[in-house]
Enzyme design. Sequence first.
Site, PDB file in Angstrom:
ATOM      1  N   ARG A  94       0.842  -1.202   0.000  1.00  4.96           N
ATOM      2  CA  ARG A  94       0.000   0.000   0.000  1.00  4.96           C
ATOM      3  C   ARG A  94       0.874   1.247   0.000  1.00  4.96           C
ATOM      4  O   ARG A  94       0.570   2.235  -0.675  1.00  4.96           O
ATOM      5  CB  ARG A  94      -0.931   0.006   1.215  1.00  4.96           C
ATOM      6  CG  ARG A  94      -1.735   1.301   1.326  1.00  4.96           C
ATOM      7  CD  ARG A  94      -2.686   1.324   2.497  1.00  4.96           C
ATOM      8  NE  ARG A  94      -3.339   2.627   2.587  1.00  4.96           N
ATOM      9  CZ  ARG A  94      -4.303   2.929   3.454  1.00  4.96           C
ATOM     10  NH1 ARG A  94      -4.737   2.009   4.303  1.00  4.96           N
ATOM     11  NH2 ARG A  94      -4.834   4.137   3.478  1.00  4.96           N
ATOM     12  N   CYS A 171     -19.715  -1.875   0.177  1.00  3.18           N
ATOM     13  CA  CYS A 171     -18.760  -0.900   0.722  1.00  3.18           C
ATOM     14  C   CYS A 171     -19.428  -0.161   1.872  1.00  3.18           C
ATOM     15  O   CYS A 171     -20.618   0.154   1.809  1.00  3.18           O
ATOM     16  CB  CYS A 171     -18.341   0.082  -0.370  1.00  3.18           C
ATOM     17  SG  CYS A 171     -17.253   1.421   0.196  1.00  3.18           S
ATOM     18  N   ASP A 172     -18.645   0.149   2.903  1.00  2.23           N
ATOM     19  CA  ASP A 172     -19.217   0.806   4.072  1.00  2.23           C
ATOM     20  C   ASP A 172     -19.163   2.329   4.015  1.00  2.23           C
ATOM     21  O   ASP A 172     -19.672   2.994   4.909  1.00  2.23           O
ATOM     22  CB  ASP A 172     -18.512   0.318   5.341  1.00  2.23           C
ATOM     23  CG  ASP A 172     -17.045   0.724   5.388  1.00  2.23           C
ATOM     24  OD1 ASP A 172     -16.486   1.058   4.338  1.00  2.23           O
ATOM     25  OD2 ASP A 172     -16.459   0.691   6.488  1.00  2.23           O
ATOM     26  N   HIS A 201     -17.146   4.248  -4.567  1.00  3.27           N
ATOM     27  CA  HIS A 201     -16.283   5.403  -4.284  1.00  3.27           C
ATOM     28  C   HIS A 201     -16.459   6.495  -5.334  1.00  3.27           C
ATOM     29  O   HIS A 201     -15.572   7.334  -5.528  1.00  3.27           O
ATOM     30  CB  HIS A 201     -14.805   5.001  -4.188  1.00  3.27           C
ATOM     31  CG  HIS A 201     -14.483   4.249  -2.949  1.00  3.27           C
ATOM     32  ND1 HIS A 201     -13.205   3.816  -2.636  1.00  3.27           N
ATOM     33  CD2 HIS A 201     -15.262   3.827  -1.915  1.00  3.27           C
ATOM     34  CE1 HIS A 201     -13.217   3.174  -1.485  1.00  3.27           C
ATOM     35  NE2 HIS A 201     -14.452   3.163  -1.028  1.00  3.27           N
ATOM     36  N   TYR A 264     -15.163  10.219  -1.394  1.00  2.00           N
ATOM     37  CA  TYR A 264     -14.048   9.833  -2.255  1.00  2.00           C
ATOM     38  C   TYR A 264     -13.986  10.647  -3.545  1.00  2.00           C
ATOM     39  O   TYR A 264     -12.944  10.661  -4.219  1.00  2.00           O
ATOM     40  CB  TYR A 264     -14.117   8.340  -2.594  1.00  2.00           C
ATOM     41  CG  TYR A 264     -13.494   7.464  -1.542  1.00  2.00           C
ATOM     42  CD1 TYR A 264     -12.149   7.097  -1.612  1.00  2.00           C
ATOM     43  CD2 TYR A 264     -14.228   7.019  -0.455  1.00  2.00           C
ATOM     44  CE1 TYR A 264     -11.571   6.300  -0.632  1.00  2.00           C
ATOM     45  CE2 TYR A 264     -13.666   6.225   0.531  1.00  2.00           C
ATOM     46  CZ  TYR A 264     -12.335   5.870   0.434  1.00  2.00           C
ATOM     47  OH  TYR A 264     -11.759   5.099   1.402  1.00  2.00           O
ATOM     48  N   ARG A 284      -0.462   7.650   3.934  1.00  2.00           N
ATOM     49  CA  ARG A 284      -1.569   7.117   4.726  1.00  2.00           C
ATOM     50  C   ARG A 284      -1.215   5.724   5.268  1.00  2.00           C
ATOM     51  O   ARG A 284      -1.553   5.390   6.396  1.00  2.00           O
ATOM     52  CB  ARG A 284      -2.829   7.053   3.864  1.00  2.00           C
ATOM     53  CG  ARG A 284      -4.079   6.678   4.635  1.00  2.00           C
ATOM     54  CD  ARG A 284      -4.463   7.742   5.619  1.00  2.00           C
ATOM     55  NE  ARG A 284      -5.658   7.345   6.370  1.00  2.00           N
ATOM     56  CZ  ARG A 284      -5.905   7.700   7.613  1.00  2.00           C
ATOM     57  NH1 ARG A 284      -5.024   8.456   8.259  1.00  2.00           N
ATOM     58  NH2 ARG A 284      -7.002   7.325   8.220  1.00  2.00           N
TER      59      ARG A 284
END
Length: 441
Positions: A94, A171-172, A201, A264, A284
């Site tokens: 990531r 997706c939350d 998103h 997003y 991040r």
Amino acid sequence: MEKKNLVIVGGGSTYTLGIIMSLIEEKETLPLRKLTFYDTDHARQEKIAKATEVILREKYPELEEFKYTTDMETAFTDIDVAFLQIRTGGLKMREQDEQIPLRHGILGQETCGPGGMAYGMRSIPDMIELIKDIRTYSEDAWIMNYTNPAAIVAEALKREFPEDRRVLNICDMPIAIMKSYADMLDKDVWDLVPGYFGLNHFGWFTKIEDKLGQDYTEVIKDKIVNEGFIPTDSEIANDASWQATFATARKMLMDFPEYLPNTYLQYYFYPEDMARKEDPDNTRARQVIGGRQKRVHETCDKITGSQSLEGVELTGDIHGAYMIRAAASLIHHLNHIYIVMVKNDGIISNIPEDAMVEVPAMLTKDGPKPFAVGEIPAFYKGLIENQYAYEKLVVDAYYEQSYMKMLQALTLNRTVTDVNMAKAVLDDLIEANRGYWPELK
């Protein structure tokens, strides 16, 4: 209500403890007989699992069985539902997803832009194999996937398993946004009914009503513009990055006041601003490693060391509750309405039929029953078709091992657009992802 068996795939995730607390808080919604963790990283999972044993002993004594394993047959045999939350390459990769674009002066983010593309290319093969493995041992289990980047993963799974009606991509983020709406209205989030359309998103709320039909959309807009917008879910409320994200959502609403935006969208509307705010030496991923991961692992060590929850504060979060309630609606035919990803098939009538759209749907024992959206205005249609073309090309590139289609995808993406930049970033990502991506030609 009949008790069910659940497996959490990616049991070593730092989000798992929140899901466990949500399972405890929602035990009447989805009562369990057996809970299993599955992960390929034994050590990482064991840290979470050992603490979970203590939590369940104190908070969920009626659970008959809990185990954790790296063995697929043990994990996937005799299950009713699987929650999928894997991260191929872990936080180490990531960080590469975020750092490489930033070195070129463009956005570095785990689900959007070049970083999201890189993550998606790593996720696709593991997700395909994972679902095949689950189906080897449990043909009829509900599979609830919230592995990122969900849009790219959902597009690949749609192609790979076109007849499997028990794979649901979810997706939350929409419910996390709705939690903030509910709190500003002094309402229970589960009493709100959304109108929504878009891609994962990449979507907009068109309406927020309560179950009696009272429309609060304009009230919410007015409050956001005049009073500000903050995250209120426990998992993100105190996170400076999320606080800044919700503040930018206010700017998006002021720039385009027709609909309430998914947070997003900031990465696509203001990519240069977003890139300037990021620090390649403090991405991040690095913040998660030094923040949430460190905090969760220290909490686990404390619980395991004392074999007690005394002095430890743990709560469920909207992320876990959403997955649990959605699963319960599917399993027990509750017909509750949630925002999920489904094949378009005319739901949004003026975009491609085969797009994986994110819309409200009634969740039944036969799967999601989405509500029609109809035609959307030209601005949103153009944005969605561009984003869907990018997502489709990424998945095409995976299956065809095509460098050209990857380049086309990045050139289309609103965070890049420049061909020379797309080439430079793509070449660096290829090098960083050797062994994860297929060989591109």
